[in-house]
Design an enzyme around this catalytic site. Sequence first.
Site, mmCIF file in Angstrom:
data_model
loop_
_atom_site.group_PDB
_atom_site.id
_atom_site.type_symbol
_atom_site.label_atom_id
_atom_site.label_comp_id
_atom_site.label_asym_id
_atom_site.label_seq_id
_atom_site.Cartn_x
_atom_site.Cartn_y
_atom_site.Cartn_z
ATOM 1 N N GLU A 146 27.071 36.406 20.358
ATOM 2 C CA GLU A 146 28.425 36.962 20.536
ATOM 3 C C GLU A 146 28.449 38.461 20.254
ATOM 4 O O GLU A 146 29.153 39.215 20.923
ATOM 5 C CB GLU A 146 29.404 36.246 19.598
ATOM 6 C CG GLU A 146 29.708 34.818 20.046
ATOM 7 C CD GLU A 146 30.539 34.032 19.053
ATOM 8 O OE1 GLU A 146 31.189 33.073 19.469
ATOM 9 O OE2 GLU A 146 30.532 34.372 17.849
ATOM 10 N N GLY B 164 31.349 29.079 14.948
ATOM 11 C CA GLY B 164 30.672 28.193 15.898
ATOM 12 C C GLY B 164 29.180 28.451 15.964
ATOM 13 O O GLY B 164 28.510 27.989 16.895
#
Length: 216
Positions: free
Chosen positions: A102, A96
């Site tokens: 992240e 993504g």
Amino acid sequence: MNVEREKRAVAEAAAEYLVDGMTVGLGTGSTVAYLLPALARRRLAIRCVASSPRTEHAARELGLSVEPFGTVSQLDVTIDGADQIAPDGWLIKGGGAAHTREKIVAAAGQFVVIADSTKPVGALRPPIPLELLAFGLSATLCRLHPVALRDVPRSPDGGVIAGYQGAVGDPARLAARLSATPGLVDHGLFPPELVAIVLIGHDDEVERRVLRSAAR
Ligand code: 5RP
């Protein structure tokens, strides 16, 4: 195999780890999309940080408290999906295009990976998501060869998104090579040291792999 049911099952299992008072990192992706309502349903007094504007927006819509990740220095738990999970715990993330944020969020808390049964692999395979500075992009791409730009928007931090197309081989060695390349913001190889628990859906069953149980 029902992949959507597996995603929901692991997301709901991960939501059960949380208790009142925790600070929680929220990942990005279709598995995390099942986590957010599961968390909202529990009505816990938790403070969240999000790894993407998409997750931040969705979490707020569900009434979760999301703070900017600038003032919070440590998280209790981070929950996120993965694209590939190797037997030794190495991950590929960033499908993504959110892997840089992240990784920061994963490193700040006990990292719980939630994945359906298509994600475990015998060996990691390309592409490896990359975020690159726009400055000097052509030179960076030459150094990273073989690499291909991805037709996706830039990251929220202005980074250009690409994929490393070469063989993975030893992930630690490739991760070191990628990290040492000037112009690379971050890559999507996540080492096992970053991972505490992996939850994998198998139809209605949730397999729990504990890589690192003690709090840091
Ligand atoms: C986004 C990610 C996701 O966690 C990964 O792509 C898995 O996504 P999904 O849960 O949709 O399968 O790394 O950058």
